[in-house]
Design a protein around this motif. Structure first.
Motif, PDB file in Angstrom:
ATOM      1  N   GLN A 167      30.810 109.955 -11.441  1.00  0.00           N
ATOM      2  CA  GLN A 167      30.752 110.207 -10.003  1.00  0.00           C
ATOM      3  C   GLN A 167      29.497 111.000  -9.643  1.00  0.00           C
ATOM      4  O   GLN A 167      28.861 110.737  -8.616  1.00  0.00           O
ATOM      5  N   TYR A 168      29.154 111.940 -10.475  1.00  0.00           N
ATOM      6  CA  TYR A 168      27.926 112.723 -10.256  1.00  0.00           C
ATOM      7  C   TYR A 168      26.706 111.804 -10.297  1.00  0.00           C
ATOM      8  O   TYR A 168      25.836 111.865  -9.418  1.00  0.00           O
ATOM      9  N   SER A 220      26.520 109.544  -7.209  1.00  0.00           N
ATOM     10  CA  SER A 220      26.178 110.256  -5.980  1.00  0.00           C
ATOM     11  C   SER A 220      24.699 110.634  -5.964  1.00  0.00           C
ATOM     12  O   SER A 220      24.059 110.579  -4.906  1.00  0.00           O
ATOM     13  N   ARG A 221      24.140 110.975  -7.113  1.00  0.00           N
ATOM     14  CA  ARG A 221      22.711 111.267  -7.176  1.00  0.00           C
ATOM     15  C   ARG A 221      21.877 110.020  -6.914  1.00  0.00           C
ATOM     16  O   ARG A 221      20.836 110.070  -6.249  1.00  0.00           O
ATOM     17  N   VAL A 258      22.826 107.389  -5.112  1.00  0.00           N
ATOM     18  CA  VAL A 258      22.941 107.075  -3.687  1.00  0.00           C
ATOM     19  C   VAL A 258      22.055 108.008  -2.872  1.00  0.00           C
ATOM     20  O   VAL A 258      21.398 107.590  -1.907  1.00  0.00           O
ATOM     21  N   GLU A 259      22.016 109.259  -3.263  1.00  0.00           N
ATOM     22  CA  GLU A 259      21.160 110.215  -2.560  1.00  0.00           C
ATOM     23  C   GLU A 259      19.697 109.769  -2.603  1.00  0.00           C
ATOM     24  O   GLU A 259      18.990 109.793  -1.602  1.00  0.00           O
ATOM     25  N   HIS A 288      28.678 101.164  -3.819  1.00  0.00           N
ATOM     26  CA  HIS A 288      28.716 102.617  -3.975  1.00  0.00           C
ATOM     27  C   HIS A 288      28.155 103.322  -2.739  1.00  0.00           C
ATOM     28  O   HIS A 288      28.632 104.399  -2.366  1.00  0.00           O
ATOM     29  N   LEU A 328      30.215 106.112  -0.408  1.00  0.00           N
ATOM     30  CA  LEU A 328      29.794 107.507  -0.242  1.00  0.00           C
ATOM     31  C   LEU A 328      29.226 107.816   1.139  1.00  0.00           C
ATOM     32  O   LEU A 328      29.285 108.960   1.594  1.00  0.00           O
TER      33      LEU A 328
END
Length: 278
Positions: free
Chosen positions: A220-221, A224-225, A227-228, A258, A262
């Motif tokens: 998940q980390y 999310s990185r 996607v950021e 993803h 998010l």
């Protein structure tokens, strides 16, 4: 005029399957099937058979004992031990199966699995379902490896129970080292087994330490990185098809899935909103 009667026809037998070999160490095959009238004869596998039934039920013989698989059960059939299988009712069954090699469960667990192949464990059942979902999407291999590691740990706990251990404090040093590794390998990614080898830790301990320290699983980390970073590139005007590989996603659909999860919108819509704001 006498009423006309039509003969009722029984539904045609269903044999729908899908099968693939994911890029996850230890998983020989993923197999999904919907059968109504088909019955397996006695046969063996060289791999472990991890089975969940989503609809209906299966009865089977293993080592001369009859067993069944209601929907809340996880069944683990050991390698080299003959078994068969057939639907319990005319409606058949839907099942999802993972075939796992001996790197996930060694031969010492075969005897306990023969004695108790059907495990009533809602947590394990949910985790196996989540694992199947991860295995269905190329690019989510870190998630699949993490979930498979925890599934294997729980299976071993059923087959060879140990005395309860004192709860340990989160290994924050190890968690921070894994986070640094994930940050350094943001685009190319890292397999869980490789991370465990580099950090000299057991894969399950690695996942638990990271989750306990940061409140989020390693996969998940990482997502999310990614996607950021994708958000920044989209706002720079780069198209989603180009952003996907530049941020470590398998393809554009992988990015979209993803990103929507998010951010709440697909990447194309996000990019257009950025252009309007500019």
């Amino acid at each position: 005029m006498a009423p006309q009667h039509r003969a009722l026809r029984s539904p045609r037998p269903q044999r729908e399957i899908s099968a693939w070999r994911p890029r996850v160490p230890g998983v020989v095959e993923v197999f999904h099937a919907h059968y109504t009238e088909y019955a397996y004869p006695m046969h063996v596998h060289e791999a472990w058979t991890l089975l969940i039934v989503d609809d209906g039920a299966v009865r089977y013989d293993l080592a001369r004992h009859e067993h069944g698989t209601p929907h809340d059960t996880v069944s683990l059939l050991p390698p080299y031990v003959p078994h068969n299988g057939s639907p319990v009712t005319e409606h058949g069954f839907r099942k999802r199966v993972l075939y796992l090699d001996l790197s996930r469960l060694d031969e010492s667990f075969i005897g306990p699995a023969v004695d108790a192949p059907d495990l009533v464990d809602p947590v394990l059942r949910r985790r196996v379902g989540q694992l199947h979902s991860a295995l269905a999407h190329p690019g989510d291999e870190l998630e699949a490896e993490s979930r498979l590691t925890l599934v294997g740990e729980r299976l071993r706990g059923h087959l060879r129970p140990r005395l309860p251990e004192e709860p340990s404090r989160p290994d924050r040093t190890l968690a921070h080292r894994l986070r640094e590794l994930l940050d350094a390998r943001l685009v190319e990614g890292v397999a869980l087994e490789e991370a465990a080898r580099l950090l000299q830790a057991h894969p399950a301990h690695l996942v638990r330490a990271f989750s306990a320290a940061f409140g989020i699983a390693p996969h998940q980390y990482l997502m999310s990185r990614r996607v950021e970073r994708a958000r920044r590139l989209l706002l720079d005007g780069r198209p989603p098809g180009e952003v996907a590989p530049a941020t470590g996603f398998f393809d554009q659909s992988h990015l979209t899935r993803h990103f929507r999860k998010l951010v709440g919108v697909p990447p194309g819509r996000y990019a257009r909103a950025g252009l309007r704001a500019a």
